[in-house]
Design an enzyme around this catalytic site. Sequence first.
Site, PDB file in Angstrom:
ATOM      1  N   TYR A 886      -4.372   3.344   3.733  1.00 52.26           N
ATOM      2  CA  TYR A 886      -3.555   2.134   3.686  1.00 52.26           C
ATOM      3  C   TYR A 886      -3.469   1.379   5.011  1.00 52.26           C
ATOM      4  CZ  TYR A 886      -2.257   3.838  -0.881  1.00 52.26           C
ATOM      5  OH  TYR A 886      -2.313   4.258  -2.170  1.00 52.26           O
ATOM      6  N   ILE A 887      -3.544   2.058   6.123  1.00 53.25           N
ATOM      7  CA  ILE A 887      -3.527   1.378   7.416  1.00 53.25           C
ATOM      8  C   ILE A 887      -4.962   0.983   7.762  1.00 53.25           C
ATOM      9  CG2 ILE A 887      -3.105   1.643   9.889  1.00 53.25           C
ATOM     10  CD1 ILE A 887      -0.851   3.571   9.224  1.00 53.25           C
TER      11      ILE A 887
END
Length: 928
Positions: A886-887
Amino acid sequence: MSDSDSDAPLRGRSRINGTAKSSDKVPRNFDKARPGEMPSNEHVNPGVSVRMGEMVEMNVDSAAQNRTQVNGTLSGKRKSRGSLANGKTSYREASSSEDDDKPLSKRQKTTTAAKAPDSDDDMSDEPLVKRTGKAAKKPPKAAAHQIGEDSDSDVPLTTKLVKEKEKIDKAAEKQAAALNAKDKKATGTKRKAAKPTMSSDDEAPLAKKKPTAGKRQSNGVKNAKSDDDVPLSKVPAKKGKGKPDVKSESATPVKKGKAVKKEEKTEEDMQAEAEEEEYRWWEDPTKGDGTIKWTTLEHNGVIFPPPYELLPKKVKLVYDGKPVSLHPEAEEVATFYGSMLHSTVNVGNPKFNENFFADFKKYLDKTGHGRDKDGNMVKIEKFGKCDFKPIFEHFEAQRAAKRNLPAAEKKAQKAAKEEVEAPYMYCMWDGRKQKVGNFRVEPPGLFRGRGEHPKTGKVKTRVQPEQITINIGKGAKIPEPPAGHKWKEVKHDQEGTWLAMWQENINNAYKYVMLAANSDIKGQSDFKKFEKARELKKHIARIRKDYTRDLKAPVMADRQRATAVYLIDRFALRAGNEKGEEEADTVGCCSLKYENISLVPPNKVIFDFLGKDSIRFYEEVLVDERVFKNLKLFKKEPKTDGDEIFDRLTTSALNRHLNGYMPGLTAKVFRTYNASFTMSELLKSMKSEGTIPEKVKDYNDANRKVAILCNHKRTVAASHATQMEKMEDKIKGLKYQSWRLKMMMIDLDPSIKAKKKKKEGADYFNLPEDIDREWIVKHQEALVEEQRQKIQKKFEKDNEKLKADGQKEMKEKELKERLKAANELAAKFKKENKTNKVEAEGKSPSIDKIEASLEKLEHRIKTMTVQMEDKDENKEVALGTSKINYIDPRLTVVFSKKFNVPIERFFSKTLREKFDWAIKSVDENWEF
């Protein structure tokens, strides 16, 4: 429901086909009523405890009375398993992907569930159709240090993070306004909000927004005309293989027809050519925009698992106290279970055992059950009478023998395995050599599933070539199937990125052989995913403004949609889709049931449901007052257990609505955007100083905040306490070693004791408070034993080398001679304990040398203490899910370059290959 009924009292609604449906319009007086005045069917249930709090009396939702009865018990942490259920390790259970955008680690982490694979695939968030009836244990109250809260703090970390998130959200709105203003200035066209519409029929088509000038393309990469947010230089692609043209614009063109004198190449020229050969596809965002994914494709197919090897005659299943012989087909299934008795998470699961034995009996019925030593049939009818222990002991012995193989033999086996697999590990994709990910066909075994999967324990059958479809270029040589077999089909699907596929028998899902995570195609997929999240920056303020307004929409469908988008945006819920009865009873936001939400006035919402991969999602959150009122409205009578909260909304309708704001926008993009943007804002204000471990901890602290805000949590691993004890013991060992060095200083110069006490303090030469004499004795014994083991292993290794070289091996006498060093160490410790003095060690010991050694030890102690604290703080937070899936990996690269921390401290070798594009494409000034 007709329009005439839309304003009828909520309590007067009837159930349609056994399911309660919300009216198509919201009652006119609903929004005027104060929360305490709203009609309610709530029951008073005193004494219900709220998570992380004490028992208090309050009015709560009726669903809260049986909240702990919903969705079964907490699933335990799944232990890692070998590649084959029968104990062989030459194959590992390959993970297949049907979606190019699925992340490498497919683990969802929740507040109270075991760590499990996570992905961006919303198709696995399904409604909870059946309740298990088991009592779900309430999550234990977390200590301050478990969630990152300082022991002396009165404000929980989650509360602090909510305030920090509010600031970040405001920053997002400002940034969106700035980006849109820049777009307007650059293109001369105003970015207009094409307000998506939605009728009371939740499946009605929605108005789609026309793309405006300067808008990004559908893959999330900007049009070349709009350069306000382009992070990477764009290089035109060469024809043919798609390599970027790296020629300088200022290069002098060569005239046709004239020969050019070939000059001698310098070292700089050769280096430049080497750099030119590297395919930097991320600098060519137009590559892969079309539907055709490849022009030429060549590969060698797949590797099948080895055939089943019969058990030795002395190893048998024991039934009702009697050894029985089984037909090979049934025996193989028995080995699936017998080889994994050590996996208590599975064999201790009643559902796992029930499903296994049901399938095992089918094989027994087909093959005639078992035979005793006299050849008489033994009908196997009860699972409780089966003893698989002899089978387990056989495979344990095999595993132990493999572990104890000489290093040379292990190396030879590994080399032989790699030689067999070499032709399958790579394919030629448009003339470029690309690594293949999971080229091994899944071996037969028992399906484990995740969480409370209803099919856990069922038999995964052996995949035959006749089930496999090959995808390859038309002119390429088709791989040969195993002798006597043929492929199901051979395709030339240029729009597909798969090499082979088959359908497994458990969930009838298709499994695909794809390129590896570090391949160009997978890298481009990740790149587009994060670029799409970056594009959401420009729209997030308008989306939030619209759904905040629609929280008061008069049309029920619009209000439900706005509430769902609020929950997805603010609390990282997955969207969710419908599933069949035979599939896992999992739930997402759009498919939440009446019993999955409990409401605690004035604005607390308790979510409790089985999420992706059947992992329990339990979270207590504070919501906007309007959202709380809407959820009360969506739960009104005659709705009850089993009825949907968002009964006028589907995931497909929600995603069509979001697509109106931005092409390709779906609910799952919010998770990526929120994680990446939050991390980006935290990094902007970060000032990381100190040692490398301290800087790594700073990064992990920021990552932990993202994980908590995105609900990427997990239960504490069963081994955590043991790991912490080992780390603490190592630190104490270093402290003891430091104390011994100080004692050696006194041995060399007794006068230094007074000098050091005056300079460093009276406690300088004292034992550390956490070390006592009893611990010292045990530690000394461990050090002596450790030295014995090292000597023993060194002796065996030296003998192996001598044997390999054809020389005579050393005798046991040599080993005994070497072990004298350990005996001398034991005698030295015994003398030290008796005299309380430590003699200086080493060649030419001096105070200066000892002080230098002490300084190094202090540095190691500090480093290990930081690492221990970091590990303890991370025990309930899944940093890997956030960091990998997600990052945006470019943010991690920015931190690495900005604060001079080796990227190896954040990404393993596999991840460095996967995110090679991120590592090479940005510098420390890049922004998400």
